[in-house]
Structures are given as C-alpha cells and as structure tokens.
Design a protein around this motif. Sequence first.
Motif, PDB file in Angstrom:
ATOM      1  N   TYR A  12       0.845  -1.193   0.000  1.00 36.12           N
ATOM      2  CA  TYR A  12       0.000   0.000   0.000  1.00 36.12           C
ATOM      3  C   TYR A  12       0.878   1.240   0.000  1.00 36.12           C
ATOM      4  N   GLN A  13       0.518   2.206  -0.848  1.00 37.07           N
ATOM      5  CA  GLN A  13       1.341   3.399  -1.013  1.00 37.07           C
ATOM      6  C   GLN A  13       1.458   4.198   0.275  1.00 37.07           C
ATOM      7  N   ASP A  14       0.389   4.243   1.069  1.00 34.65           N
ATOM      8  CA  ASP A  14       0.460   4.979   2.338  1.00 34.65           C
ATOM      9  C   ASP A  14       1.557   4.411   3.236  1.00 34.65           C
ATOM     10  N   ASP A  15       1.673   3.081   3.301  1.00 35.40           N
ATOM     11  CA  ASP A  15       2.722   2.451   4.101  1.00 35.40           C
ATOM     12  C   ASP A  15       4.100   2.744   3.527  1.00 35.40           C
ATOM     13  N   ILE A  16       4.218   2.652   2.202  1.00 34.77           N
ATOM     14  CA  ILE A  16       5.510   2.918   1.559  1.00 34.77           C
ATOM     15  C   ILE A  16       5.941   4.356   1.808  1.00 34.77           C
ATOM     16  N   GLY A  17       4.996   5.295   1.661  1.00 38.15           N
ATOM     17  CA  GLY A  17       5.322   6.706   1.877  1.00 38.15           C
ATOM     18  C   GLY A  17       5.765   6.988   3.299  1.00 38.15           C
ATOM     19  N   ARG A  18       5.137   6.335   4.279  1.00 38.97           N
ATOM     20  CA  ARG A  18       5.510   6.550   5.683  1.00 38.97           C
ATOM     21  C   ARG A  18       6.880   5.977   5.999  1.00 38.97           C
ATOM     22  N   LEU A  19       7.204   4.855   5.343  1.00 42.21           N
ATOM     23  CA  LEU A  19       8.450   4.165   5.685  1.00 42.21           C
ATOM     24  C   LEU A  19       9.657   4.731   4.949  1.00 42.21           C
ATOM     25  N   ARG A  20       9.443   5.191   3.731  1.00 37.84           N
ATOM     26  CA  ARG A  20      10.569   5.649   2.921  1.00 37.84           C
ATOM     27  C   ARG A  20      11.280   6.842   3.565  1.00 37.84           C
ATOM     28  N   GLY A  21      12.591   6.828   3.460  1.00 41.64           N
ATOM     29  CA  GLY A  21      13.375   7.963   3.958  1.00 41.64           C
ATOM     30  C   GLY A  21      13.872   7.756   5.372  1.00 41.64           C
ATOM     31  N   ALA A  22      13.581   8.722   6.240  1.00 46.56           N
ATOM     32  CA  ALA A  22      14.150   8.728   7.591  1.00 46.56           C
ATOM     33  C   ALA A  22      13.712   7.510   8.403  1.00 46.56           C
ATOM     34  N   GLU A  23      12.458   7.120   8.275  1.00 43.45           N
ATOM     35  CA  GLU A  23      11.973   5.963   9.045  1.00 43.45           C
ATOM     36  C   GLU A  23      12.678   4.682   8.609  1.00 43.45           C
ATOM     37  N   ALA A  24      12.889   4.538   7.312  1.00 47.55           N
ATOM     38  CA  ALA A  24      13.614   3.366   6.822  1.00 47.55           C
ATOM     39  C   ALA A  24      15.054   3.373   7.312  1.00 47.55           C
ATOM     40  N   GLU A  25      15.692   4.535   7.322  1.00 43.84           N
ATOM     41  CA  GLU A  25      17.070   4.621   7.806  1.00 43.84           C
ATOM     42  C   GLU A  25      17.164   4.234   9.273  1.00 43.84           C
ATOM     43  N   ARG A  26      16.162   4.649  10.059  1.00 42.36           N
ATOM     44  CA  ARG A  26      16.161   4.282  11.480  1.00 42.36           C
ATOM     45  C   ARG A  26      16.034   2.771  11.646  1.00 42.36           C
ATOM     46  N   LEU A  27      15.131   2.163  10.887  1.00 44.75           N
ATOM     47  CA  LEU A  27      14.945   0.716  11.000  1.00 44.75           C
ATOM     48  C   LEU A  27      16.172  -0.038  10.494  1.00 44.75           C
ATOM     49  N   ILE A  28      16.833   0.482   9.470  1.00 41.83           N
ATOM     50  CA  ILE A  28      18.055  -0.167   8.978  1.00 41.83           C
ATOM     51  C   ILE A  28      19.125  -0.175  10.064  1.00 41.83           C
ATOM     52  N   ALA A  29      19.288   0.958  10.742  1.00 43.49           N
ATOM     53  CA  ALA A  29      20.289   1.037  11.808  1.00 43.49           C
ATOM     54  C   ALA A  29      19.962   0.060  12.938  1.00 43.49           C
ATOM     55  N   GLU A  30      18.696  -0.015  13.319  1.00 47.85           N
ATOM     56  CA  GLU A  30      18.301  -0.942  14.382  1.00 47.85           C
ATOM     57  C   GLU A  30      18.439  -2.388  13.930  1.00 47.85           C
ATOM     58  N   ALA A  31      18.130  -2.642  12.660  1.00 44.73           N
ATOM     59  CA  ALA A  31      18.248  -3.998  12.134  1.00 44.73           C
ATOM     60  C   ALA A  31      19.710  -4.460  12.126  1.00 44.73           C
ATOM     61  N   ARG A  32      20.600  -3.564  11.815  1.00 43.80           N
ATOM     62  CA  ARG A  32      22.022  -3.921  11.820  1.00 43.80           C
ATOM     63  C   ARG A  32      22.480  -4.283  13.216  1.00 43.80           C
ATOM     64  N   GLN A  33      22.006  -3.524  14.197  1.00 45.69           N
ATOM     65  CA  GLN A  33      22.377  -3.841  15.599  1.00 45.69           C
ATOM     66  C   GLN A  33      21.797  -5.183  16.013  1.00 45.69           C
ATOM     67  N   ASP A  34      20.536  -5.441  15.629  1.00 41.50           N
ATOM     68  CA  ASP A  34      19.914  -6.721  15.956  1.00 41.50           C
ATOM     69  C   ASP A  34      20.650  -7.878  15.282  1.00 41.50           C
ATOM     70  N   ALA A  35      21.046  -7.668  14.032  1.00 38.81           N
ATOM     71  CA  ALA A  35      21.725  -8.722  13.288  1.00 38.81           C
ATOM     72  C   ALA A  35      23.094  -9.046  13.910  1.00 38.81           C
ATOM     73  N   LEU A  36      23.794  -8.022  14.374  1.00 37.51           N
ATOM     74  CA  LEU A  36      25.083  -8.237  15.020  1.00 37.51           C
ATOM     75  C   LEU A  36      24.913  -8.963  16.347  1.00 37.51           C
ATOM     76  N   ALA A  37      23.812  -8.638  17.037  1.00 32.60           N
ATOM     77  CA  ALA A  37      23.572  -9.278  18.332  1.00 32.60           C
ATOM     78  C   ALA A  37      23.227 -10.742  18.173  1.00 32.60           C
TER      79      ALA A  37
END
Length: 302
Positions: A277-302
């Motif tokens: 859904y475009q509303d979900d994509i629009g909310r996630l794209r950009g800063a929110e995606a960058e935040r989740l990527i950073a958290e995902a990297r920490q989770d993956a390392l853990a």
Amino acid sequence: MTDSLPRDVAATRQLLAEGGYIADGALATAVHLALHMGRPLFLEGEPGTGKTEIAKVLAARLGRRLVRLQCYDGLDLNAAAYEWDHARQLMAIRLAEASGEAADRAALERGLYDRRFLQERPLLSALGGSPAVLLIDELDRADEPFEAFLLEILADNQITVPELGTIRAEVPPVVVITSNRTREVHDAIRRRCLYHWVDYPDAARERLILDTRAPGLAATLSAEVVAFVQRLRAGGEWFKLPGVAETIDWARALAALDAGRLEPGVVDDTLGVLLKYQDDIGRLRGAEAERLIAEARQDALA
C-alpha cells in the motif's frame, strides 16, 4: 512420498520441513493431531503467515491430490459441491423421445438423476477418487450462510444429494480450513475442527524459513532483512504488515540487485516488494527506513 502418516510430532515437523515449511512445535502438534484423529484443521491468522502453504505441503509430502476450494463472496453449493449437467440431461430426454423410450416417465426421471449427470465441484471431488487434501481457503470471504453446507462434510465426510442420496468418502480427505479473520467463523464450524492460530514467526524461525526458501542468500543480508521486517511488524500502525512471503520476495529482490546488506537507497527503491500500500511505503521511505536499517544492523550483530 507416501500416504503413511508421520508417527509423532517430531516426524510431522520433519515432514513439513522436507516440503520447505518450517513449523514451530505448537503448529506441528496441531497438524499431527489432525492427521491422526481424522479431524479438520482450522487455521486462523493474519494474511501471509503460511496457512495455505500447509495444505500444499501436506498434499505433496503425503502423495495426495490437492483439492482447493477458494472461497469468495457469493459462493454457493453449485460452485462448491456439485451441479447437475442440465445440458446433458436435456439431450438424454430428446434421445429418449426419439427412440420412443420417453413413455416410461418414471424410469426416465430416475435416469436423469444418475451419477453420470452430476458435475463434481471441489467438495464432492475430494470425497471420491484417489486420497486428497481438501483446502477450504479463506472461509471468512464466503457468506456466513455458506458455512452450513460444510457441516456434513466436516462431521461425516459425506455429502447428501437430494435427488441421488448420500455420497460418502471411501478414504476421508485431510481437511485444512483457513481464515484471515475478516469476519468471525461460526462456532458450528469451529466445534468440528482442531484450531490453531498461525502467527508471524519470531526472528529465529523466520531466518530458518529464509534460509530454506531463499538458499544462497548472503548471511549478513539474510540477518538484516529478518531483523528489519521484525522491527517493522513490532512498531507503528501500518495498513498491512508484510507476511513471510513478502520477506522471502524482498530478500530475493535485494539479492537480484547484488545487495550484500541493507542500504537506504536500495531499501527505498524496493519497498514495493515488501509493502503493498502506497500509504505504508510513503511513511516508511526515507528517515523511518534509515532508522529501522540502523536498528536492524544492531539486531543482526547481536
């Protein structure tokens, strides 16, 4: 592949795994009990959690036919169970008239409602022929009155055709019913089934699923994809959360783009594979995606 049933829960879990389905202990137990007790299995849960896939895997690994009834608004008995072939019946009447046999009207009427004029739909098809796995998919999409048609087949593995009589299964089908819970399914259906709620997998099981369904994926990418999706499901109000199928598709898409790990640019460009859904994509794209990527990297390392 064999129709012999797995002897215990561990064997059932192994049978599913051999078909590419990674089940947890509770789900494997529900499947095992349904097979050995001869009871329908009612699977409820969010879309994309793997409910339909269970029936497909069981059919493949048990060596049975997969008979699928896809439910929809307006589904009726004619489309789900059987229908009389009126064109052939009319032809039989004309042939009888031409040959002079139409004088015996009682015999003619009996002959018109013979099994050869009965067109089998999924429910009736599952009762005859070689052993089958009957998948009644997305029952919640059908109208509520349709559920009454299912009670006889779920309880007694039979269908009563008023003009013909009762047709029973020589080998009862394995029955799997799924629901995305867009509406409540009636208690009469639930009472005849074993029930299991199929939830989104935890990170460890989703990683195993990804390793099974997308082999060859870089370990770093696999770990970060799973961590990203787990974070996405856990936080925020999204119109439609990604299911396991979307996780697999997204991982494969990233691998096709030669991504060795999650990067903001490639994540933004591929969100249409993960979200629908475009509303979900629009909310996630950009800063929110960058935040989740950073958290995902920490989770993956853990």
